[in-house]
Design a protein around this motif. Structure first.
Motif, mmCIF file in Angstrom:
data_model
loop_
_atom_site.group_PDB
_atom_site.id
_atom_site.type_symbol
_atom_site.label_atom_id
_atom_site.label_comp_id
_atom_site.label_asym_id
_atom_site.label_seq_id
_atom_site.Cartn_x
_atom_site.Cartn_y
_atom_site.Cartn_z
ATOM 1 N N PHE A 1 0.816 -1.218 0.000
ATOM 2 C CA PHE A 1 0.000 0.000 0.000
ATOM 3 C C PHE A 1 0.852 1.272 0.000
ATOM 4 C CE2 PHE A 1 -3.333 -2.983 0.732
ATOM 5 C CZ PHE A 1 -4.455 -2.380 0.187
ATOM 6 N N ARG A 2 2.008 1.223 0.673
ATOM 7 C CA ARG A 2 2.925 2.375 0.612
ATOM 8 C C ARG A 2 3.413 2.594 -0.819
ATOM 9 N NH1 ARG A 2 5.187 0.578 5.372
ATOM 10 N NH2 ARG A 2 6.981 -0.325 4.295
ATOM 11 N N ARG A 3 3.770 1.517 -1.488
ATOM 12 C CA ARG A 3 4.242 1.641 -2.875
ATOM 13 C C ARG A 3 3.124 2.129 -3.787
ATOM 14 N NH1 ARG A 3 8.681 -3.112 -3.964
ATOM 15 N NH2 ARG A 3 9.899 -2.646 -2.106
ATOM 16 N N ARG A 4 1.918 1.676 -3.536
ATOM 17 C CA ARG A 4 0.782 2.161 -4.322
ATOM 18 C C ARG A 4 0.589 3.652 -4.109
ATOM 19 N NH1 ARG A 4 -5.142 1.507 -2.336
ATOM 20 N NH2 ARG A 4 -4.243 3.071 -0.971
ATOM 21 N N ASP A 5 0.637 4.086 -2.837
ATOM 22 C CA ASP A 5 0.430 5.497 -2.522
ATOM 23 C C ASP A 5 1.552 6.371 -3.069
ATOM 24 O OD1 ASP A 5 -1.898 4.713 -1.273
ATOM 25 O OD2 ASP A 5 -1.040 4.774 0.753
ATOM 26 N N GLU A 6 2.791 5.884 -3.011
ATOM 27 C CA GLU A 6 3.924 6.640 -3.563
ATOM 28 C C GLU A 6 3.781 6.804 -5.078
ATOM 29 O OE1 GLU A 6 7.291 4.334 -2.341
ATOM 30 O OE2 GLU A 6 7.129 4.971 -0.245
ATOM 31 N N ALA A 7 3.289 5.797 -5.743
ATOM 32 C CA ALA A 7 3.149 5.847 -7.199
ATOM 33 C C ALA A 7 1.947 6.678 -7.642
ATOM 34 C CB ALA A 7 3.013 4.442 -7.756
ATOM 35 N N SER A 8 0.997 6.906 -6.714
ATOM 36 C CA SER A 8 -0.227 7.624 -7.099
ATOM 37 C C SER A 8 -0.074 9.140 -7.043
ATOM 38 C CB SER A 8 -1.390 7.195 -6.207
ATOM 39 O OG SER A 8 -1.197 7.665 -4.882
ATOM 40 N N ASP A 9 1.043 9.627 -6.520
ATOM 41 C CA ASP A 9 1.288 11.071 -6.418
ATOM 42 C C ASP A 9 0.162 11.807 -5.713
ATOM 43 O OD1 ASP A 9 3.743 10.900 -7.729
ATOM 44 O OD2 ASP A 9 2.780 11.034 -9.694
ATOM 45 N N GLY A 10 -0.289 11.217 -4.615
ATOM 46 C CA GLY A 10 -1.303 11.888 -3.811
ATOM 47 C C GLY A 10 -2.731 11.609 -4.236
ATOM 48 N N LEU B 1 -1.538 -4.243 -8.086
ATOM 49 C CA LEU B 1 -0.942 -5.291 -7.263
ATOM 50 C C LEU B 1 0.077 -6.102 -8.076
ATOM 51 C CD1 LEU B 1 -0.892 -6.584 -4.483
ATOM 52 C CD2 LEU B 1 -2.840 -8.004 -5.173
ATOM 53 N N LEU B 2 -0.250 -6.415 -9.324
ATOM 54 C CA LEU B 2 0.703 -7.118 -10.191
ATOM 55 C C LEU B 2 1.912 -6.241 -10.515
ATOM 56 C CD1 LEU B 2 -1.634 -9.007 -12.677
ATOM 57 C CD2 LEU B 2 -0.146 -10.011 -10.923
ATOM 58 N N GLU B 3 1.669 -4.966 -10.741
ATOM 59 C CA GLU B 3 2.768 -4.034 -11.033
ATOM 60 C C GLU B 3 3.740 -3.955 -9.857
ATOM 61 O OE1 GLU B 3 3.196 0.756 -11.528
ATOM 62 O OE2 GLU B 3 1.476 -0.188 -12.511
ATOM 63 N N ILE B 4 3.202 -3.842 -8.660
ATOM 64 C CA ILE B 4 4.042 -3.766 -7.463
ATOM 65 C C ILE B 4 4.782 -5.085 -7.261
ATOM 66 C CG2 ILE B 4 3.979 -3.601 -4.938
ATOM 67 C CD1 ILE B 4 1.674 -1.523 -5.371
ATOM 68 N N GLY B 5 4.080 -6.195 -7.429
ATOM 69 C CA GLY B 5 4.704 -7.499 -7.261
ATOM 70 C C GLY B 5 5.806 -7.759 -8.262
ATOM 71 N N SER B 6 5.626 -7.285 -9.492
ATOM 72 C CA SER B 6 6.645 -7.534 -10.517
ATOM 73 C C SER B 6 7.916 -6.723 -10.265
ATOM 74 C CB SER B 6 6.096 -7.228 -11.910
ATOM 75 O OG SER B 6 5.862 -5.844 -12.062
ATOM 76 N N GLY B 7 7.830 -5.727 -9.413
ATOM 77 C CA GLY B 7 9.000 -4.906 -9.110
ATOM 78 C C GLY B 7 9.703 -5.281 -7.816
ATOM 79 N N SER B 8 9.291 -6.385 -7.189
ATOM 80 C CA SER B 8 9.873 -6.762 -5.903
ATOM 81 C C SER B 8 9.929 -8.278 -5.767
ATOM 82 C CB SER B 8 9.028 -6.187 -4.761
ATOM 83 O OG SER B 8 9.408 -6.742 -3.527
ATOM 84 N N THR B 9 11.128 -8.820 -5.601
ATOM 85 C CA THR B 9 11.248 -10.266 -5.431
ATOM 86 C C THR B 9 10.609 -10.742 -4.131
ATOM 87 O OG1 THR B 9 13.456 -9.999 -4.464
ATOM 88 C CG2 THR B 9 13.346 -10.474 -6.820
ATOM 89 N N SER B 10 10.606 -9.911 -3.105
ATOM 90 C CA SER B 10 10.036 -10.337 -1.829
ATOM 91 C C SER B 10 8.509 -10.247 -1.805
ATOM 92 C CB SER B 10 10.628 -9.523 -0.676
ATOM 93 O OG SER B 10 10.284 -8.157 -0.805
ATOM 94 N N SER C 1 6.621 -10.507 -4.909
ATOM 95 C CA SER C 1 6.065 -11.025 -6.163
ATOM 96 C C SER C 1 5.181 -12.249 -5.975
ATOM 97 C CB SER C 1 7.184 -11.334 -7.160
ATOM 98 O OG SER C 1 8.065 -12.300 -6.638
ATOM 99 N N SER C 2 5.640 -13.227 -5.248
ATOM 100 C CA SER C 2 4.869 -14.456 -5.089
ATOM 101 C C SER C 2 3.526 -14.199 -4.395
ATOM 102 C CB SER C 2 5.683 -15.484 -4.307
ATOM 103 O OG SER C 2 4.971 -16.684 -4.184
ATOM 104 N N GLY C 3 3.552 -13.450 -3.299
ATOM 105 C CA GLY C 3 2.317 -13.156 -2.570
ATOM 106 C C GLY C 3 1.353 -12.306 -3.371
ATOM 107 N N CYS C 4 1.873 -11.326 -4.117
ATOM 108 C CA CYS C 4 1.002 -10.487 -4.953
ATOM 109 C C CYS C 4 0.349 -11.313 -6.052
ATOM 110 C CB CYS C 4 1.797 -9.335 -5.565
ATOM 111 S SG CYS C 4 2.311 -8.080 -4.375
ATOM 112 N N TYR C 5 1.138 -12.165 -6.714
ATOM 113 C CA TYR C 5 0.617 -13.033 -7.754
ATOM 114 C C TYR C 5 -0.473 -13.938 -7.185
ATOM 115 C CZ TYR C 5 0.356 -17.065 -10.842
ATOM 116 O OH TYR C 5 -0.114 -18.092 -11.627
ATOM 117 N N CYS C 6 -0.209 -14.571 -6.047
ATOM 118 C CA CYS C 6 -1.187 -15.472 -5.435
ATOM 119 C C CYS C 6 -2.477 -14.747 -5.082
ATOM 120 C CB CYS C 6 -0.598 -16.126 -4.191
ATOM 121 S SG CYS C 6 0.633 -17.380 -4.551
ATOM 122 N N ALA C 7 -2.367 -13.535 -4.574
ATOM 123 C CA ALA C 7 -3.557 -12.762 -4.208
ATOM 124 C C ALA C 7 -4.396 -12.443 -5.442
ATOM 125 C CB ALA C 7 -3.159 -11.478 -3.479
#
Length: 169
Positions: free
Chosen positions: A22-31, A45-54, A56-62
């Motif tokens: 959610f922090r990454r989502r909020d940072e990318a949304s520019d307010g 969620l897929l965009e955030i997961g694809s940018g983080s190895t830690s 990625s798996s949980g985002c994909y599963c969700a």
């Protein structure tokens, strides 16, 4: 657009990981706080997961969990040369076998797990014959999985036959 709730993500991500998403989502949304504080779009969620190895798996599963448990939009998954995964193991991981000599069964690999469970077609040990381990209920509410098998790869005939027999059962 379709969204994943924090509650649904808790099945696959820790509370700390969800906070990071959610922090990454909020940072990318520019307010722009157009999304609810407890939900995130599947695309984001897929965009955030694809940018983080830690993450990625949980985002994909969700995302897959949301898609497989909704009745709003149908979706289709297509896999070619499906039988090639059944001839013998291909993937090892130290979390599965610390020596990395034992191949992981497909139903233990994140990308395949939900679809194999929906079809009920997988060996319990990589490289063994196919068994139908489904419990009768498909886990996909409104979608489909289309697979093709190929004779162009060196796959044992017994694996192809077991796969086809299990699919027909």
């Amino acid at each position: 657009s379709m969204t994943a709730s924090k509650e649904r993500m808790q099945k696959f991500l820790t509370d700390g990981q969800i906070d990071r998403v959610f922090r990454r989502r909020d940072e990318a949304s520019d307010g722009d706080a157009s999304d609810a504080a407890t939900e995130i779009s599947l695309d984001k969620l897929l965009e955030i997961g694809s940018g983080s190895t830690s993450l990625s798996s949980g985002c994909y599963c969700a995302v897959i969990d949301v898609l497989m448990n909704q009745t709003e939009k149908p979706f289709t998954v297509a896999m070619d040369e499906f039988n090639c995964y059944y001839d013998h193991g291909h993937y090892t991981h130290m979390d599965f076998d610390p020596t990395a000599y034992t191949f992981m069964p497909l139903n233990k690999i994140t990308i395949f797990k939900p679809f194999l469970e929906a079809m009920g077609l997988y060996p319990s040990v990589a490289g063994t014959n196919i068994v139908d381990e489904s419990e009768g209920d498909t886990l996909m509410k409104w979608g489909s999985v289309i697979v093709a098998i190929s004779d162009s790869k060196a796959v044992k005939t017994e694996f192809d036959n077991a796969l086809v027999a299990s699919a027909r059962a």
